[in-house]
Design a protein around this motif. Sequence first.
Motif, short mmCIF file in Angstrom:
data_model
loop_
_atom_site.label_atom_id
_atom_site.label_comp_id
_atom_site.label_asym_id
_atom_site.label_seq_id
_atom_site.Cartn_x
_atom_site.Cartn_y
_atom_site.Cartn_z
N VAL A 136 0.82 -1.21 0.00
CA VAL A 136 0.00 0.00 0.00
C VAL A 136 0.85 1.27 0.00
O VAL A 136 0.41 2.32 -0.48
N TYR A 137 2.09 1.19 0.51
CA TYR A 137 2.92 2.39 0.53
C TYR A 137 3.44 2.75 -0.86
O TYR A 137 3.66 3.92 -1.16
N GLU A 138 3.64 1.74 -1.70
CA GLU A 138 3.97 2.02 -3.10
C GLU A 138 2.80 2.71 -3.79
O GLU A 138 2.98 3.66 -4.55
N LEU A 139 1.58 2.22 -3.53
CA LEU A 139 0.39 2.84 -4.11
C LEU A 139 0.21 4.26 -3.60
O LEU A 139 -0.15 5.17 -4.36
N GLY A 143 0.66 7.89 -5.81
CA GLY A 143 -0.55 8.66 -6.02
C GLY A 143 -1.75 7.84 -6.47
O GLY A 143 -2.76 8.38 -6.89
N GLU A 144 -1.67 6.50 -6.33
CA GLU A 144 -2.78 5.65 -6.76
C GLU A 144 -3.85 5.51 -5.69
O GLU A 144 -4.98 5.13 -5.98
N VAL A 145 -3.50 5.74 -4.42
CA VAL A 145 -4.48 5.80 -3.34
C VAL A 145 -4.18 7.05 -2.50
O VAL A 145 -3.06 7.59 -2.54
N ASP A 146 -5.17 7.50 -1.75
CA ASP A 146 -5.01 8.68 -0.91
C ASP A 146 -4.81 8.33 0.56
O ASP A 146 -4.27 9.14 1.32
N LEU A 147 -5.24 7.14 0.93
CA LEU A 147 -5.17 6.70 2.33
C LEU A 147 -4.88 5.21 2.34
O LEU A 147 -5.48 4.46 1.56
N ALA A 148 -3.95 4.79 3.18
CA ALA A 148 -3.55 3.39 3.22
C ALA A 148 -3.72 2.82 4.62
O ALA A 148 -3.37 3.47 5.60
N LEU A 149 -4.25 1.61 4.69
CA LEU A 149 -4.33 0.88 5.95
C LEU A 149 -3.32 -0.26 5.89
O LEU A 149 -3.31 -1.05 4.94
N SER A 150 -2.48 -0.33 6.91
CA SER A 150 -1.41 -1.30 6.91
C SER A 150 -1.14 -1.74 8.34
O SER A 150 -1.88 -1.40 9.26
N ALA A 279 -2.14 5.60 6.92
CA ALA A 279 -1.08 6.48 6.41
C ALA A 279 -1.61 7.30 5.25
O ALA A 279 -2.44 6.83 4.46
N VAL A 280 -1.13 8.53 5.15
CA VAL A 280 -1.44 9.41 4.02
C VAL A 280 -0.13 10.08 3.59
O VAL A 280 0.85 10.08 4.33
N ARG A 281 -0.14 10.63 2.38
CA ARG A 281 1.00 11.44 2.00
C ARG A 281 1.02 12.68 2.89
O ARG A 281 -0.03 13.26 3.18
N ARG A 282 2.19 13.04 3.37
CA ARG A 282 2.29 14.11 4.37
C ARG A 282 1.65 15.40 3.85
O ARG A 282 1.94 15.87 2.76
N GLY A 283 0.76 15.93 4.64
CA GLY A 283 0.03 17.13 4.27
C GLY A 283 -1.38 16.84 3.80
O GLY A 283 -2.26 17.69 3.91
N ALA A 284 -1.61 15.62 3.27
CA ALA A 284 -2.92 15.29 2.71
C ALA A 284 -3.98 15.04 3.77
O ALA A 284 -5.18 15.03 3.47
N GLU A 285 -3.56 14.84 5.04
CA GLU A 285 -4.53 14.57 6.10
C GLU A 285 -5.45 15.76 6.36
O GLU A 285 -6.49 15.62 7.00
N ARG A 286 -5.11 16.93 5.82
CA ARG A 286 -5.94 18.11 6.02
C ARG A 286 -7.06 18.20 4.99
O ARG A 286 -7.94 19.05 5.11
N GLY A 287 -7.02 17.40 3.96
CA GLY A 287 -8.09 17.41 2.95
C GLY A 287 -9.41 16.98 3.57
O GLY A 287 -9.45 16.02 4.34
N PRO A 288 -10.52 17.65 3.24
CA PRO A 288 -11.81 17.33 3.88
C PRO A 288 -12.22 15.87 3.72
O PRO A 288 -12.65 15.24 4.68
N ALA A 289 -12.09 15.32 2.50
CA ALA A 289 -12.54 13.94 2.27
C ALA A 289 -11.67 12.96 3.05
O ALA A 289 -12.18 12.04 3.71
N VAL A 290 -10.35 13.14 3.00
CA VAL A 290 -9.45 12.25 3.73
C VAL A 290 -9.66 12.38 5.23
O VAL A 290 -9.69 11.39 5.97
N ALA A 291 -9.82 13.63 5.71
CA ALA A 291 -10.01 13.85 7.15
C ALA A 291 -11.29 13.18 7.64
O ALA A 291 -11.30 12.59 8.73
N ARG A 292 -12.36 13.23 6.87
CA ARG A 292 -13.60 12.60 7.29
C ARG A 292 -13.49 11.08 7.28
O ARG A 292 -14.01 10.40 8.17
N MET A 293 -12.79 10.52 6.30
CA MET A 293 -12.60 9.08 6.27
C MET A 293 -11.73 8.63 7.43
O MET A 293 -12.00 7.59 8.07
N LEU A 294 -10.69 9.40 7.74
CA LEU A 294 -9.84 9.06 8.89
C LEU A 294 -10.64 9.08 10.19
O LEU A 294 -10.48 8.19 11.04
N GLU A 295 -11.51 10.09 10.36
CA GLU A 295 -12.31 10.16 11.57
C GLU A 295 -13.26 8.99 11.66
O GLU A 295 -13.46 8.41 12.75
#
Length: 308
Positions: A136-139, A143-150, A279-295
């Motif tokens: 998942v870290y390669e993906l 840029g093939e995924v925005d959020l990875a569970l590992s 895990a997310v690419r550093r800085g991307a955790e502030r994006g609304p969609a990613v932040a809501r999925m993380l929560e």
Amino acid sequence: MTEWDVKKLRILRTLRDRGTVTATAQALLMTPSAVSQQLTNLAGQLGVTLLEAQGRRVRLTDAAHLVLRHAEAVFAQLERADAELAGYLRGEAGQVRVGAFSTAVPALVVPAVRLLGAEDRPGPEVRVREAEAGQVYELLSGGEVDLALSLAAHAPTARDPRFTVLPLLADPLDVALPVDHRLARAPGLRLADLAGEPWIFGGSGPWSQITTAACEAAGFVPEQAHSASGWTAILAMVEAGMGVALVPRMASSPDRAAHPGVAMRVLEADRPYRHVVAAVRRGAERGPAVARMLEALRQVAGATVQQS
């Protein structure tokens, strides 16, 4: 001031991550000659040597590593800019692409999607891609995924500037025994009590490492009688009396009814865990969609821990 070309810097970073010009070209959908030409141009723009020949391959110079160290901060800031711009253009919904290992999909991702769907406001569009915990870290990097569970065992170190890694839950490991095993109902079962048993686990990869590490922490090296990576196959062999296995709580819960001949025992005294991270690419955790999925994932993980 030196002219910094972000596109060429991304090519240099991909070469560092993939190791060869050919692999870099494949990852970026370019030709090897185009990769080489872009990196030659970048070296000319920066006025330093970026690559050195090493046999048939090339290696990054100290100057290249210096450049990438600073470029990572630029990439993180661009991720934050992308996240804020996405929020501005799409509102709070947007899209988030999730890469997750097999047992995390039904145990964490699907409940999180349902949780978002039950909210009054529109939720992000979630696209799921199942992948190995280490892949998942390669993906994510590509840029093939925005959020990875590992698994934490396969996560980058905290010093890796490309990613932000967030703990989600500690998934308990239970022991799967045949129902007629002499220890299936023994009180106070410890992992060390099973030192002399035949064990079933994968021949390589994360589950092999997790099983052997847990047993070694309990004071013994497990004898591997059979090798399997799928939980259905592992539980079927346990049910047939072919050995015992450590099984994550997230993986065993859906399959218990399908294997009535398996006794799942909780290890009270020396219970091992596998640690699940997002895990997310550093800085991307502030994006609304990613932040809501993380929560949503945090809420599901919290409920899972309370049920353990």
